[in-house]
Structures are given as structure tokens and as C-alpha cells.
Scaffold this motif. Structure first.
Motif, PDB file in Angstrom:
ATOM      1  N   ASP A   1       0.599  -1.297  -0.043  1.00  0.00           N
ATOM      2  CA  ASP A   1       0.127  -0.085   0.035  1.00  0.00           C
ATOM      3  C   ASP A   1       0.911   1.295  -0.010  1.00  0.00           C
ATOM      4  OD1 ASP A   1      -2.265  -1.466   0.083  1.00  0.00           O
ATOM      5  OD2 ASP A   1      -2.795  -0.981   2.000  1.00  0.00           O
ATOM      6  N   SER A   2       1.841   1.255   0.753  1.00  0.00           N
ATOM      7  CA  SER A   2       2.945   2.504   0.855  1.00  0.00           C
ATOM      8  C   SER A   2       3.482   2.664  -0.556  1.00  0.00           C
ATOM      9  CB  SER A   2       3.799   2.100   1.927  1.00  0.00           C
ATOM     10  OG  SER A   2       3.511   2.340   3.120  1.00  0.00           O
ATOM     11  N   TYR A   3       3.949   1.570  -1.268  1.00  0.00           N
ATOM     12  CA  TYR A   3       4.437   1.742  -2.365  1.00  0.00           C
ATOM     13  C   TYR A   3       3.381   2.213  -3.560  1.00  0.00           C
ATOM     14  CZ  TYR A   3       8.898  -0.525  -1.609  1.00  0.00           C
ATOM     15  OH  TYR A   3      10.001  -1.177  -1.025  1.00  0.00           O
ATOM     16  N   CYS A   4       2.280   1.758  -3.469  1.00  0.00           N
ATOM     17  CA  CYS A   4       1.060   2.224  -4.299  1.00  0.00           C
ATOM     18  C   CYS A   4       0.836   3.705  -4.100  1.00  0.00           C
ATOM     19  CB  CYS A   4      -0.196   1.288  -4.021  1.00  0.00           C
ATOM     20  SG  CYS A   4      -0.185  -0.240  -4.822  1.00  0.00           S
ATOM     21  N   LYS A   5       0.828   4.117  -2.831  1.00  0.00           N
ATOM     22  CA  LYS A   5       0.467   5.376  -2.507  1.00  0.00           C
ATOM     23  C   LYS A   5       1.415   6.355  -3.223  1.00  0.00           C
ATOM     24  CE  LYS A   5      -0.461   8.185   1.762  1.00  0.00           C
ATOM     25  NZ  LYS A   5      -0.320   8.156   3.088  1.00  0.00           N
ATOM     26  N   LEU A   6       2.683   5.923  -2.884  1.00  0.00           N
ATOM     27  CA  LEU A   6       3.772   7.017  -3.581  1.00  0.00           C
ATOM     28  C   LEU A   6       3.627   6.870  -5.050  1.00  0.00           C
ATOM     29  CD1 LEU A   6       7.682   6.272  -2.846  1.00  0.00           C
ATOM     30  CD2 LEU A   6       6.910   7.073  -4.977  1.00  0.00           C
ATOM     31  N   LEU A   7       3.494   5.978  -5.760  1.00  0.00           N
ATOM     32  CA  LEU A   7       3.296   5.809  -7.251  1.00  0.00           C
ATOM     33  C   LEU A   7       2.120   6.450  -7.709  1.00  0.00           C
ATOM     34  CD1 LEU A   7       4.436   2.158  -7.694  1.00  0.00           C
ATOM     35  CD2 LEU A   7       5.450   4.363  -8.829  1.00  0.00           C
ATOM     36  N   ARG A   8       1.102   6.463  -6.699  1.00  0.00           N
ATOM     37  CA  ARG A   8      -0.193   7.104  -7.127  1.00  0.00           C
ATOM     38  C   ARG A   8      -0.021   8.923  -7.065  1.00  0.00           C
ATOM     39  NH1 ARG A   8      -5.593   6.257  -7.568  1.00  0.00           N
ATOM     40  NH2 ARG A   8      -7.027   7.897  -6.779  1.00  0.00           N
ATOM     41  N   VAL A   9       0.563   9.342  -6.104  1.00  0.00           N
ATOM     42  CA  VAL A   9       1.062  10.611  -6.107  1.00  0.00           C
ATOM     43  C   VAL A   9       1.709  11.004  -7.374  1.00  0.00           C
ATOM     44  CG1 VAL A   9       2.593  12.427  -5.219  1.00  0.00           C
ATOM     45  CG2 VAL A   9       1.410  10.779  -3.792  1.00  0.00           C
ATOM     46  N   ILE A  10       2.446  10.514  -7.903  1.00  0.00           N
ATOM     47  CA  ILE A  10       3.376  10.677  -9.234  1.00  0.00           C
ATOM     48  C   ILE A  10       2.256  10.669 -10.371  1.00  0.00           C
ATOM     49  CG2 ILE A  10       5.087  10.184 -10.970  1.00  0.00           C
ATOM     50  CD1 ILE A  10       6.478   8.828  -8.205  1.00  0.00           C
ATOM     51  N   ARG A  11       1.479   9.714 -10.361  1.00  0.00           N
ATOM     52  CA  ARG A  11       0.378   9.394 -11.614  1.00  0.00           C
ATOM     53  C   ARG A  11      -0.547  10.585 -11.378  1.00  0.00           C
ATOM     54  NH1 ARG A  11      -0.471   3.829 -13.766  1.00  0.00           N
ATOM     55  NH2 ARG A  11      -2.165   4.121 -15.346  1.00  0.00           N
TER      56      ARG A  11
ATOM     57  N   GLU B   1      -2.680  16.440  -1.864  1.00  0.00           N
ATOM     58  CA  GLU B   1      -4.006  16.829  -1.059  1.00  0.00           C
ATOM     59  C   GLU B   1      -5.279  16.152  -1.720  1.00  0.00           C
ATOM     60  OE1 GLU B   1      -4.175  21.163  -2.109  1.00  0.00           O
ATOM     61  OE2 GLU B   1      -2.454  21.552  -0.981  1.00  0.00           O
ATOM     62  N   SER B   2      -5.442  15.925  -3.020  1.00  0.00           N
ATOM     63  CA  SER B   2      -6.693  15.372  -3.368  1.00  0.00           C
ATOM     64  C   SER B   2      -6.579  14.163  -4.446  1.00  0.00           C
ATOM     65  CB  SER B   2      -7.220  16.484  -4.394  1.00  0.00           C
ATOM     66  OG  SER B   2      -6.069  16.807  -5.529  1.00  0.00           O
ATOM     67  N   ASN B   3      -5.419  13.137  -4.026  1.00  0.00           N
ATOM     68  CA  ASN B   3      -5.375  12.146  -5.003  1.00  0.00           C
ATOM     69  C   ASN B   3      -6.612  11.285  -4.787  1.00  0.00           C
ATOM     70  OD1 ASN B   3      -4.475   9.746  -3.212  1.00  0.00           O
ATOM     71  ND2 ASN B   3      -2.344  11.101  -3.173  1.00  0.00           N
ATOM     72  N   GLY B   4      -6.992  11.037  -3.642  1.00  0.00           N
ATOM     73  CA  GLY B   4      -8.150  10.136  -3.264  1.00  0.00           C
ATOM     74  C   GLY B   4      -9.354  10.533  -4.240  1.00  0.00           C
ATOM     75  N   ASP B   5      -9.673  11.630  -4.610  1.00  0.00           N
ATOM     76  CA  ASP B   5     -10.805  12.029  -5.380  1.00  0.00           C
ATOM     77  C   ASP B   5     -10.432  11.882  -6.980  1.00  0.00           C
ATOM     78  OD1 ASP B   5     -12.017  12.491  -2.857  1.00  0.00           O
ATOM     79  OD2 ASP B   5     -10.926  14.442  -2.875  1.00  0.00           O
ATOM     80  N   LEU B   6      -9.299  11.647  -7.293  1.00  0.00           N
ATOM     81  CA  LEU B   6      -9.055  11.624  -8.613  1.00  0.00           C
ATOM     82  C   LEU B   6      -9.202  10.311  -9.521  1.00  0.00           C
ATOM     83  CD1 LEU B   6      -5.814  13.954  -8.705  1.00  0.00           C
ATOM     84  CD2 LEU B   6      -8.140  14.653  -8.883  1.00  0.00           C
ATOM     85  N   PRO B   7      -9.661  10.386 -10.882  1.00  0.00           N
ATOM     86  CA  PRO B   7      -9.896   9.003 -11.392  1.00  0.00           C
ATOM     87  C   PRO B   7      -8.536   8.269 -11.962  1.00  0.00           C
ATOM     88  CG  PRO B   7     -10.406  11.043 -12.665  1.00  0.00           C
ATOM     89  CD  PRO B   7      -9.961  11.520 -11.453  1.00  0.00           C
ATOM     90  N   VAL B   8      -7.980   8.000 -11.025  1.00  0.00           N
ATOM     91  CA  VAL B   8      -6.545   7.673 -11.295  1.00  0.00           C
ATOM     92  C   VAL B   8      -6.356   6.087 -10.560  1.00  0.00           C
ATOM     93  CG1 VAL B   8      -3.928   7.950 -11.230  1.00  0.00           C
ATOM     94  CG2 VAL B   8      -5.569   9.734 -12.013  1.00  0.00           C
ATOM     95  N   PRO B   9      -5.995   5.101 -11.480  1.00  0.00           N
ATOM     96  CA  PRO B   9      -5.902   3.827 -10.759  1.00  0.00           C
ATOM     97  C   PRO B   9      -4.744   3.596  -9.886  1.00  0.00           C
ATOM     98  CG  PRO B   9      -5.186   3.675 -12.955  1.00  0.00           C
ATOM     99  CD  PRO B   9      -5.650   5.084 -12.704  1.00  0.00           C
ATOM    100  N   ASP B  10      -4.807   2.710  -8.892  1.00  0.00           N
ATOM    101  CA  ASP B  10      -3.860   2.129  -8.177  1.00  0.00           C
ATOM    102  C   ASP B  10      -2.969   1.175  -9.055  1.00  0.00           C
ATOM    103  OD1 ASP B  10      -3.996   3.718  -5.786  1.00  0.00           O
ATOM    104  OD2 ASP B  10      -5.343   2.271  -5.007  1.00  0.00           O
ATOM    105  N   VAL B  11      -1.779   0.752  -8.760  1.00  0.00           N
ATOM    106  CA  VAL B  11      -0.970  -0.400  -9.387  1.00  0.00           C
ATOM    107  C   VAL B  11      -1.972  -1.449  -9.535  1.00  0.00           C
ATOM    108  CG1 VAL B  11       1.254  -1.593  -9.600  1.00  0.00           C
ATOM    109  CG2 VAL B  11       1.247   0.941  -8.915  1.00  0.00           C
TER     110      VAL B  11
END
Length: 221
Positions: free
Chosen positions: A142-152, A197-207
Motif C-alpha cells: 500500500d505504501s508503494y502504491c501510495k507513492l506511485l499514485r502521487v506521481i501518476r 491533497e486530492s489524489n483520493g478524489d481523482l480518477p487515477v488507478p492504483d498499481v
């Protein structure tokens, strides 16, 4: 390699597309728009950071669990107190996108990646807890996913704002006027801060989670 903004935007929202495969197109687009700061940030994220002091906040102090190797039971939770967890229970992530994403793909949901402490840090911690066993830190998937999600998410937000100022359509190059219209968007800090701030609300997938054969044999092709 298509660098069209709309196509890049679609790929960022497609869970079957790995960030590793998307980043070269994003870098190409940034260079076509003469956005050198964005391109430099993307390249560093892609290749990894050489200097820990240059790490952005989302790559610093990623929390993990300290574990010790037991001859009888394998890796088990280490007998550390709250202060030791605070001092040693985190890691700065310098690896590039490919390595981080590969780690994510090789872990099942609910598991993590075990990283053995370097000799100096391990010796310090061993002396503090009076234990000679090998020590490591487990960083959750989950921590790896969270980091990658910020970049995406940062890349997604950048694409959205490019489209808002009228940068779109298929292009092999951009005019001086078009580059000028988008010049104020050459600001990666702005986009990764907004992503935090807002990545949980964006239509971007996790790994996505890799299937069994993909984990065992690696990616096809």
C-alpha cells in the motif's frame, strides 16, 4: 510514442497501463512544450534519486515494520519500542518508477517488501535492542502504491490543466504561442502538492496486482 495530451490523459486513467510505460510519453510531451522543469522532475522520478537530500516529501520517511530473522520462525516482528520505531521504522525511497512498480506488482495485496538494514544502521539498532539477529524493515504494498499514485496523479493534473489552456490534438510540435500559453504549468511542485491533497478524489488507478504467472515469470514481452 504518442505525446498527445488527450492520449496521455487516457493512459493515466487506464489501470492496465503501467506508469513505467507512460512516463516516456509524458517526458516527450514536456520537452515538446519546452517545459524543462517538468521534464527534469519526470526523468528523475523515472530513473530514481541519487541524492537523498533532493527527495520530495512523498518519498521521505515512508513507514514500515521492523522485523528480525529468527532461526526457528523466519522473519518475525522485532522487539522494538515506540522510540526505536520512530527512529528506525521508516525509509527514504530513492528508486526509480520501474523498480517501485516492479515491487508493487510482485507483492500480493496485504503484503510488503522486506529491505534489510545497511550494516551501520543495523549495528546501531542491534545494540539498542540487545539483539544480534539480522534486522530488516518491511514496507507495505500500500505504501508503494501510495507513492506511485502521487506521481501518476500529478501527471494527470498536469494533463488536465494543459487541456484547460487549449493544448490538445495530435502534434509533432507546438507553436511558440501554444508553448507560451502553457508556460506557467512548468511547475512539478505545484502538481505533486495538489496530488498529495486530492489524489483520493481523482480518477487515477492504483498499481494493479499481478497474476500468479506474471509474478513468477515476469511481464510478457
Amino acid at each position: 510514442m504518442s505525446a498527445a495530451v488527450e492520449h496521455l490523459d487516457e493512459r493515466l486513467q487506464d489501470g492496465s497501463e503501467l506508469l513505467e510505460d507512460i512516463m516516456p510519453s509524458a517526458i516527450t510531451l514536456a520537452m515538446m512544450l519546452r517545459q524543462r522543469t517538468m521534464a527534469a522532475w519526470m526523468r528523475t522520478e523515472f530513473d530514481g534519486y541519487g541524492d537523498p537530500a533532493a527527495l520530495p516529501p512523498y518519498r521521505r520517511d515512508v513507514p514500515g515494520h521492523i522485523v528480525a530473522r529468527s532461526p526457528q520462525y523466519g522473519w518475525i516482528p522485532a522487539p522494538v519500542d515506540d522510540k526505536q520505531k520512530q527512529d528506525f521504522g521508516h525509509r527514504d525511497m530513492l528508486e526509480g518508477i520501474k523498480s517501485l512498480e516492479k515491487t508493487c506488482l510482485s507483492c500480493k495485496k496485504g503484503t510488503g517488501n522486506r529491505i534489510v538494514f545497511d550494516k551501520e544502521e543495523m549495528a546501531t539498532l542491534q545494540s539498542r535492542i540487545n539483539l544480534s539477529a539480522e534486522l530488516a524493515i518491511t514496507i507495505s504494498r500500500d505504501s508503494y502504491c501510495k507513492l506511485l499514485r502521487v506521481i501518476r496523479c500529478a501527471l494527470y493534473l498536469w494533463c488536465q490543466e494543459l487541456m484547460e489552456v487549449g493544448i490538445g490534438g495530435d502534434h509533432n510540435s507546438y507553436s511558440q504561442d501554444e508553448r507560451k500559453k502553457a508556460a506557467h504549468l512548468d511547475d512539478p511542485d505545484r502538481f505533486w502538492r495538489k496530488a498529495l491533497e486530492s489524489n483520493g478524489d481523482l480518477p487515477v488507478p492504483d498499481v494493479r496486482e499481478a497474476g500468479f504467472f506474471e509474478r513468477v515469470f515476469g511481464r510478457a514481452g
